[in-house]
Design an enzyme around this catalytic site. Structure first.
Site, PDB file in Angstrom:
ATOM      1  N   ASN A 393     -28.818  62.754  53.306  1.00  0.00           N
ATOM      2  CA  ASN A 393     -28.969  61.993  54.542  1.00  0.00           C
ATOM      3  C   ASN A 393     -28.476  62.786  55.750  1.00  0.00           C
ATOM      4  OD1 ASN A 393     -29.153  60.009  56.548  1.00  0.00           O
ATOM      5  ND2 ASN A 393     -28.622  58.372  55.144  1.00  0.00           N
ATOM      6  N   ASP A 394     -27.165  62.853  55.937  1.00  0.00           N
ATOM      7  CA  ASP A 394     -26.613  63.512  57.122  1.00  0.00           C
ATOM      8  C   ASP A 394     -27.040  64.972  57.238  1.00  0.00           C
ATOM      9  OD1 ASP A 394     -25.242  61.180  57.857  1.00  0.00           O
ATOM     10  OD2 ASP A 394     -23.566  61.692  56.544  1.00  0.00           O
TER      11      ASP A 394
END
Length: 464
Positions: A393-394
């Protein structure tokens, strides 16, 4: 055992520890590195036992605690899933720090047992060493507990800040130095206990303002702290193995922290000083705005990948949670049979600890020559037909390159958005560990596959 013989065996164990670190630097030699580390630690423990002249009745208690502690450690090691490895490491760091505090307390209360003098007249050098060991150990313990709570989700991963926080940390740090100075002069117990308690508080204050995006660096930094605490106590006990081991852990942890900070475009001193100068996070409301996304299924994903010439896999923490690495390997094998070129792109902090993804892929026997770090593969996304993001994600969020107000701004991320098509496997649109929305979800070339990572990958394999 004679002092010369003990020193020789401690030197051998130190060499084995160095070989262990060297082995752990590569997936191919990591297993051998672990064996070297185990051998070095076993030699150190045996030599330490044989070097003690007379345990007396205490020998039985030492053995009992050794067996109990070893059993608990073995039980945890067998039961812990790979997804919980970061918090396990943080928890073990806290125990190293606490051990250093306990040894310092013992040496201060009973200095004659350690040949350090007697109460009220402890050797100056020994008093400085035990004071530093106690202070660093206490900071390591309480800081590691906060890191554990954040990683475990018991405490919010968002930074906890208040006005004047860094100034308070600076004042407390100066007070600790002041206490050590006056403790060496007066050797009063009140100063010693004040030093320990204040250090516990500083450990908490240093870690609470650090956000989830920087937590991998924090784990490495606490690892370094635990090493320096052990080295300080090693000088107090005049134990060569403890000094060598602590120095190796402290220096290697500091170097790793620096490398990770550089890789994430973070200031090393900002992180070790408790997030000094960190960007304030405006997390609330970031993911409340409803934006259109394209939903897909396993049929769509299989069609896109089957007709692609190149696919790049981007694994993340979601893959670890779902234990999808074996299904992923099956999918890649099926793609290769169709003549598709497949590579794996690993971000330095994918998962929640360096090397997390490499270990999981190694479990599934993924060839090492197909796994590439960010610097090696990032330019390939522009020529890639499909990027398959499974649980990351990040580390794929384009906001890191475009929004100066973002807490991850400046952190190098994988240029997944440059691929012709992006398949993003995720359970929901919830933000990542840094607590911010991922702009990649809403790009025109992104197809969201909302499902458990393992189940979705297995469905794709069936369709292939």
């Amino acid at each position: 055992m004679s002092a010369n013989l003990s020193a020789t065996f401690y030197l051998i164990s130190g060499i084995l520890f160095i070989l262990a670190l060297r082995g752990l630097s590569s997936p191919e030699t990591s297993r051998q590195g672990n064996y070297f580390g185990i051998a070095g630690m076993l030699i150190s423990i045996v030599v330490t036992f044989l070097s003690v002249g007379n345990f007396g009745s205490g020998f039985v208690y030492v053995l009992i605690f050794l067996v109990v502690g070893g059993s608990v450690g073995a039980f945890i090691a067998f039961r812990i899933p790979m997804t919980a490895m970061p918090e396990l490491v943080a928890g073990f760091h806290s125990l190293v720090g606490l051990a250093a505090v306990f040894v310092a307390i013992s040496a201060f209360l009973k200095p004659e047992a350690f040949n350090l003098g007697y109460v009220g007249n402890i050797k100056l050098a020994s008093l400085i060493e035990m004071s530093l060991g106690a202070a660093i150990g206490a900071i390591t313990f309480s800081g590691s507990i906060i890191a554990f709570l954040k990683l475990r989700g018991i405490m919010s991963g968002a930074p906890i800040t208040f006005k004047g926080q860094h100034f308070l940390n600076l004042i407390l740090g100066l007070i600790i130095i002041f206490l050590i100075y006056y403790l060496c002069i007066s050797q009063t117990s009140n100063l010693f206990w004040s030093l320990v308690l204040l250090s516990f508080l500083v450990g908490v204050l240093l870690i609470i303002p650090i956000g989830g995006a920087d937590m991998p660096v924090v784990i490495s930094m606490l690892n370094s702290y635990s090493g320096w605490a052990a080295a300080g106590i090693g000088f107090t006990l005049e134990n060569t193995a403890l000094i060598i081991t602590g120095a190796l852990v402290g220096s290697s942890g500091a170097i790793l922290s620096y490398i990770m900070c550089k890789g994430m475009n973070r200031s090393f001193f900002n992180v070790i000083l408790g997030g000094w100068g960190a960007t304030e996070q405006n997390i609330e409301g970031q993911s409340k705005e409803q934006k259109p996304v394209k939903n897909g299924n396993a049929d769509d994903a299989a069609f896109l990948m089957k007709n692609a010439s190149s696919v790049i896999i981007v694994p993340g923490y979601g893959m670890a949670v779902a234990q999808a690495q074996h299904a992923l390997r099956e999918m890649v094998d099926a793609l290769k049979k169709n003549g598709v070129k497949v590579s794996y792109a690993i971000h330095p902090v994918a998962g929640r600890m360096p090397g997390h993804m490499n270990v999981l892929l190694a479990e599934a026997n993924v060839p090492y020559d197909e796994v590439f770090e960010l610097e090696e593969i990032n330019n390939d996304f522009a020529n890639c037909d499909v990027a398959y993001v499974i649980g990351a994600n990040d580390v794929t969020n384009p906001v890191a390159k475009s929004d100066p107000q973002s807490p991850i701004y400046g952190m190098p991320v994988l240029d997944v958005e440059k691929s012709k098509s992006v398949l993003f496997v995720k359970r929901s649109l919830s933000p990542g560990y840094a607590g911010i929305d991922n702009d990649l979800f809403y790009r025109d070339n992104t197809l969201m596959l909302f499902a458990d990572a393992k189940k979705m990958t297995e469905e794709i394999v069936k369709n292939l």
